[in-house]
Write an enzyme that holds these catalytic residues in place. Structure first.
Site, PDB file in Angstrom:
ATOM      1  N   ASP A  48       0.792  -1.116   0.155  1.00  0.00           N
ATOM      2  CA  ASP A  48       0.078   0.016   0.067  1.00  0.00           C
ATOM      3  C   ASP A  48       0.754   1.304  -0.077  1.00  0.00           C
ATOM      4  O   ASP A  48       1.480   1.669   0.818  1.00  0.00           O
ATOM      5  CB  ASP A  48      -0.760  -0.068   1.234  1.00  0.00           C
ATOM      6  CG  ASP A  48      -1.971   1.211   1.203  1.00  0.00           C
ATOM      7  OD1 ASP A  48      -2.846   0.833   0.611  1.00  0.00           O
ATOM      8  OD2 ASP A  48      -1.568   2.269   1.736  1.00  0.00           O
ATOM      9  N   TYR A  53       3.114   9.902  -0.410  1.00  0.00           N
ATOM     10  CA  TYR A  53       4.417   9.121   0.284  1.00  0.00           C
ATOM     11  C   TYR A  53       5.634   9.414  -0.327  1.00  0.00           C
ATOM     12  O   TYR A  53       6.817   9.318   0.096  1.00  0.00           O
ATOM     13  CB  TYR A  53       4.118   7.843   0.505  1.00  0.00           C
ATOM     14  CG  TYR A  53       2.730   7.334   1.233  1.00  0.00           C
ATOM     15  CD1 TYR A  53       2.325   8.306   1.778  1.00  0.00           C
ATOM     16  CD2 TYR A  53       2.320   5.977   1.202  1.00  0.00           C
ATOM     17  CE1 TYR A  53       1.091   7.863   2.405  1.00  0.00           C
ATOM     18  CE2 TYR A  53       1.270   5.835   1.866  1.00  0.00           C
ATOM     19  CZ  TYR A  53       0.425   6.463   2.349  1.00  0.00           C
ATOM     20  OH  TYR A  53      -0.705   6.281   3.000  1.00  0.00           O
ATOM     21  N   LYS A  78      -2.603   5.928  -4.369  1.00  0.00           N
ATOM     22  CA  LYS A  78      -3.813   6.752  -4.020  1.00  0.00           C
ATOM     23  C   LYS A  78      -3.641   8.274  -4.892  1.00  0.00           C
ATOM     24  O   LYS A  78      -2.406   8.592  -4.625  1.00  0.00           O
ATOM     25  CB  LYS A  78      -3.868   6.699  -2.542  1.00  0.00           C
ATOM     26  CG  LYS A  78      -3.845   5.717  -1.843  1.00  0.00           C
ATOM     27  CD  LYS A  78      -4.054   6.076  -0.315  1.00  0.00           C
ATOM     28  CE  LYS A  78      -3.612   4.540   0.464  1.00  0.00           C
ATOM     29  NZ  LYS A  78      -2.114   4.517   0.842  1.00  0.00           N
ATOM     30  N   HIS A 111      -7.463   9.551  -2.388  1.00  0.00           N
ATOM     31  CA  HIS A 111      -6.588   9.463  -1.049  1.00  0.00           C
ATOM     32  C   HIS A 111      -7.596  10.194  -0.001  1.00  0.00           C
ATOM     33  O   HIS A 111      -7.635   9.648   1.302  1.00  0.00           O
ATOM     34  CB  HIS A 111      -5.472  10.188  -0.938  1.00  0.00           C
ATOM     35  CG  HIS A 111      -4.430   9.696   0.130  1.00  0.00           C
ATOM     36  ND1 HIS A 111      -2.990   9.546  -0.166  1.00  0.00           N
ATOM     37  CD2 HIS A 111      -4.604   9.460   1.232  1.00  0.00           C
ATOM     38  CE1 HIS A 111      -2.459   9.196   0.991  1.00  0.00           C
ATOM     39  NE2 HIS A 111      -3.372   8.990   1.894  1.00  0.00           N
ATOM     40  N   ASN A 245       4.709  -9.325  12.052  1.00  0.00           N
ATOM     41  CA  ASN A 245       3.274  -8.767  11.688  1.00  0.00           C
ATOM     42  C   ASN A 245       2.628  -9.617  10.799  1.00  0.00           C
ATOM     43  O   ASN A 245       1.299  -9.720  10.521  1.00  0.00           O
ATOM     44  CB  ASN A 245       3.278  -7.121  11.107  1.00  0.00           C
ATOM     45  CG  ASN A 245       3.721  -6.238  12.304  1.00  0.00           C
ATOM     46  OD1 ASN A 245       3.705  -6.534  13.403  1.00  0.00           O
ATOM     47  ND2 ASN A 245       4.186  -5.132  11.903  1.00  0.00           N
TER      48      ASN A 245
END
Ligand SMILES: NC(=O)C1=CN([C@@H]2O[C@H](COP(=O)(O)OP(=O)(O)OC[C@H]3O[C@@H](n4cnc5c(N)ncnc54)[C@H](OP(=O)(O)O)[C@@H]3O)[C@@H](O)[C@H]2O)C=CC1
Ligand SMILES: O=C(O)C(=O)[C@@H](O)[C@H](O)C(=O)CO
Length: 284
Positions: A48, A53, A78, A111, A245
């Site tokens: 993602d 970013y 996004k 976004h 994770n």
């Protein structure tokens, strides 16, 4: 013990998405290829990112360097906040493909709804995403940070129901009203900041449950999300945590533990990020 296998979840357009992914917000571009490479090595198949970013190029680089086929990795990006006007949205999408050196994206999102900017017109922006999907440049389209009123407006004025709505959600902020709307309208919820950027991990309830099930606090919280049926993509640049994770599909939380975690919700006071009704940040 059950094998740790990430489920593929069906989207409302017939495509599927791995329920667990890897988020790259706040990963410096110079560290991104290495972090994404480590995640792909461990077995993550869903990344993602976002235009905001600034690390799309490095995500593309890591996917190519992994030796995996492009269609083995689900990649989301996004639309950045400065590009809601239709012509700008299309150009920005094309720029994402160039940055990543991909011929298509798996998922592209608006976004933020930015209801106080661009005359509050995210519908014409959404129609560009509908066109991009028809043209085969993106397989699935969705939104992020859309509140119920924004989703209702799309339902009234657009053709395609978003495949996903990516919203803030974690035990301190369940975001239940938006999740309930998503669920009722066959929109998959993606939970951003799933561990509240670490802030929920030393909560005594989370720590107690982790001890009871013999897992870490992060694993317990991520497991809570997946048992709610949401998509998650925790971010980490720490190799041990990236691995930790990922290992959340070989244990379960019972109903009592699920309820205790849900009970940590603080309503609107638990929100850590910006409120989508007022957020109007446009990167310069
Ligand atoms: N659509 C939107 O508006 C938004 C989308 N997102 C998406 O969601 C993703 C995840 O959210 P994000 O805000 O990054 O926050 P997360 O909830 O994923 O938390 C990330 C933080 O937690 C730490 N961490 C990660 N794993 C562990 C662990 N096992 N134990 C202890 N600490 C841990 C990381 O540290 P370290 O890296 O040092 O290991 C980092 O500081 C983003 O990367 C992005 O893809 C996020 C915000 C907004
Ligand atoms: O990470 C994201 O996807 C975001 O939209 C956030 O960076 C958001 O813009 C924010 O937290 C601003 O403070």
């Amino acid at each position: 013990m059950a094998a740790n296998r990430v489920p593929d979840i069906s989207l409302n357009d017939g495509n599927t998405i791995p329920q667990l992914g890897f988020g790259v917000f706040q990963i410096d571009p110079k560290d991104t290829a290495q972090a994404v490479g480590a995640a792909l090595e461990i077995g993550y198949r869903h990344i993602d990112t976002a235009q905001m970013y600034g690390n799309e190029a490095e995500v593309g680089q890591a996917v190519r360097a992994s030796g995996l086929d492009r269609d083995q990795v689900f990649v989301t990006s996004k639309l950045n906040n400065g590009f809601h006007r239709p012509d700008d949205a299309r150009k920005a999408f094309e720029q994402s493909l160039r940055e990543m050196k991909f011929d298509h994206l798996d998922l592209f999102l608006i976004h933020w709804p930015l209801p106080t900017l661009y005359d509050g017109d995210f519908v014409s922006t959404w129609k560009v995403l509908e066109d991009l999907r028809r043209e085969g440049k993106v397989k699935s389209i969705g939104v992020s940070n859309f509140q119920v009123a924004h989703l209702e407006r799309l339902a009234a004025e657009a053709d395609v129901v978003p495949a996903v709505n990516q919203i803030e959600a974690h035990p301190y902020f369940g975001n239940e009203e938006v999740r309930a709307y998503d669920h009722a309208h066959n929109i998959l919820t993606e939970a951003w900041s799933p561990i509240a950027q670490g802030k929920v991990l030393d909560d005594p309830t989370v720590v107690d449950i982790a001890e009871e099930v013999g897992r870490t606090p992060a694993q317990v919280v991520l497991r809570w999300h997946v048992q709610r049926g949401d998509i998650v993509f925790p971010k980490s640049t720490t190799p041990k945590r990236i691995e930790e994770n990922f290992a959340i599909f070989d244990f379960t939380l019972d109903d009592a533990a699920m309820d205790r975690l849900t009970g940590l919700g603080r309503g609107e006071a638990g929100r850590q990020g910006p409120n989508p009704d007022t957020f109007d940040y446009v990167p310069s």
